[in-house]
Design an enzyme around this catalytic site. Sequence first.
Site, PDB file in Angstrom:
ATOM      1  N   ASP A 108       0.798  -1.838   0.141  1.00  0.00           N
ATOM      2  CA  ASP A 108       0.256  -0.005   0.159  1.00  0.00           C
ATOM      3  C   ASP A 108       0.949   1.633  -0.367  1.00  0.00           C
ATOM      4  O   ASP A 108       1.218   2.556  -0.910  1.00  0.00           O
ATOM      5  CB  ASP A 108      -1.426  -0.255   1.571  1.00  0.00           C
ATOM      6  CG  ASP A 108      -1.778  -1.069   0.979  1.00  0.00           C
ATOM      7  OD1 ASP A 108      -2.367  -1.489   0.081  1.00  0.00           O
ATOM      8  OD2 ASP A 108      -2.805  -1.199   2.386  1.00  0.00           O
ATOM      9  N   ARG A 189       0.004   5.671  17.291  1.00  0.00           N
ATOM     10  CA  ARG A 189      -0.568   6.598  16.031  1.00  0.00           C
ATOM     11  C   ARG A 189      -0.484   8.049  16.628  1.00  0.00           C
ATOM     12  O   ARG A 189       0.589   8.754  15.837  1.00  0.00           O
ATOM     13  CB  ARG A 189      -2.002   6.596  16.041  1.00  0.00           C
ATOM     14  CG  ARG A 189      -2.585   5.031  15.360  1.00  0.00           C
ATOM     15  CD  ARG A 189      -1.319   4.799  13.881  1.00  0.00           C
ATOM     16  NE  ARG A 189      -1.983   3.197  13.441  1.00  0.00           N
ATOM     17  CZ  ARG A 189      -1.366   2.349  13.383  1.00  0.00           C
ATOM     18  NH1 ARG A 189      -0.373   2.421  14.403  1.00  0.00           N
ATOM     19  NH2 ARG A 189      -1.675   1.025  13.060  1.00  0.00           N
ATOM     20  N   ASP A 218      -7.582   4.766  12.511  1.00  0.00           N
ATOM     21  CA  ASP A 218      -6.328   5.054  12.049  1.00  0.00           C
ATOM     22  C   ASP A 218      -6.780   6.304  11.606  1.00  0.00           C
ATOM     23  O   ASP A 218      -5.551   7.221  11.965  1.00  0.00           O
ATOM     24  CB  ASP A 218      -5.403   4.319  11.642  1.00  0.00           C
ATOM     25  CG  ASP A 218      -5.244   3.022  12.415  1.00  0.00           C
ATOM     26  OD1 ASP A 218      -5.408   3.325  14.160  1.00  0.00           O
ATOM     27  OD2 ASP A 218      -4.452   1.824  12.901  1.00  0.00           O
ATOM     28  N   SER A 270      -4.731  -8.977   9.093  1.00  0.00           N
ATOM     29  CA  SER A 270      -4.285  -8.078   9.212  1.00  0.00           C
ATOM     30  C   SER A 270      -3.778  -7.377  10.436  1.00  0.00           C
ATOM     31  O   SER A 270      -3.990  -7.705  11.700  1.00  0.00           O
ATOM     32  CB  SER A 270      -4.992  -6.923   8.873  1.00  0.00           C
ATOM     33  OG  SER A 270      -5.219  -5.269   8.955  1.00  0.00           O
TER      34      SER A 270
END
Length: 494
Positions: A108, A189, A218, A270
Amino acid sequence: MAQLKAISSSSSLNLSVHVPKRNLFLSSNNVSFAKNSALFQELGARNSELQGDAVESNRGNALRVRCHKGIQVVASGDKVTEVYEATKTKGLRGKLNKVVLAYSGGLDTSVIVPWLRENYGCEVVCFTADVGQGVGELEGLEQKAKASGACQLVVKDLQEEFVRDFIFPCLRAGAIYERKYLLGTSMARPVIAKAMVDVAKEVGADAVAHGCTGKGNDQVRFELTFFALNPELNVVAPWREWDITGREDAIEYAKKHNVPVPVTKKSIYSRDRNLWHLSHEGDILEDPANEPKEDMYMMSTSPEAAPEKPEYVEIGIVAGLPISVNGEKLSPASLLSHLNEIGGKHGIGRVDMVENRLVGMKSRGVYETPGGTILFTAARELESLTLDRETMQVKDSLALKYAELVYAGRWFDPLRESMDAFMEKITETTTGLVRLKLYKGSVSVVGRTSPKSLYREDISSFESGQIYDQADAAGFIRLYGLPMRVRAMLEKGI
């Protein structure tokens, strides 16, 4: 006949190349020529004019022209034209000068690099934060980033900052989201996004970008941090803009732009890993009725396969924050890493839950948090000695809101910061030692001591003492139960 024109200036380097398509391989930041083409020798001879490192051999088979500022390529023979100017031309969606991208090296983010250049006409600085995801995750990143078209890769080791300034405050607050989740990704994050803002300032970027999908939490966590720390930065979220809908589309886009596709085996799950935890989502986990497969777990041993003999561990805590394991003082990151190893060996810290995402949907996730589970158990237990009833109740009620704020990405919200000041104040006396027994997935408290303990054996003993006279209880009960007694009298007409 191949033609070459190179014009060098202080601001940019432009190449105009006319060559049959069969000898030309195009990408957004590279032009490669077959070694047997006449242009190979012509470009090689003019290497000095292309500022030294602009021309390089590609494994002996081709010549590649690399240019950070701009490339213009025209393959007129087959009527194929590609024009790209990184610093002068507006992209398909607008114009940005330089973008700092949160970069992992996976498919990605590798695809996002050329997409940003194509759509915003910008230079791309890739940024990777080391938050304890493992050495393997960081290997070869610079080569991958530059092969994708980035002009620079910045890597920062944030492990100590992550544990000291983000994990430990949550631990001190007792923040747990929806009864189970110890906020592993939620805490990571904001420390990453904060570093991105710093890097943007260092490199003179006017924008930041991330690879979060439009369905997850996120995206909110990254962008709220950007807003709080530098509201002037532009934010680009490709997954909310582009036409790529899945892995196959991304691979096709990568091939089209000559971006090397990562050859690592695609996980069916994931995952997000850092020093605090490892999360798993997707595949069979999307059905809440399915039991997770044992081979999914990576940080912890199956409780059934854990050692038959229990292990005891002693956690030292000062003012609500852990400082030592078994008497050895360690830095925050080293302490957590050590407990992950110990806890993982005994199958500690596995959580399977269905949670409410910030964006409204429910999701099922499985989390491994071995060291964190040990620390939470120890910190909470020590508070049983050092906090009175009213303080503990208020702290627990605020911990729910604190966890909600962290989960929602509001780390730099004044409300969370004010609540953190409260947590710091009331845990000033939470100092001492907690002894735990680890055995086949369970953590049991077997002892706790504190120089600030409110527990008094001479008062709590069943034996009579000077301070507490049991006869006093009768009057207390009559007064404490008076409202209940009056209501009963009213109902009975007394």
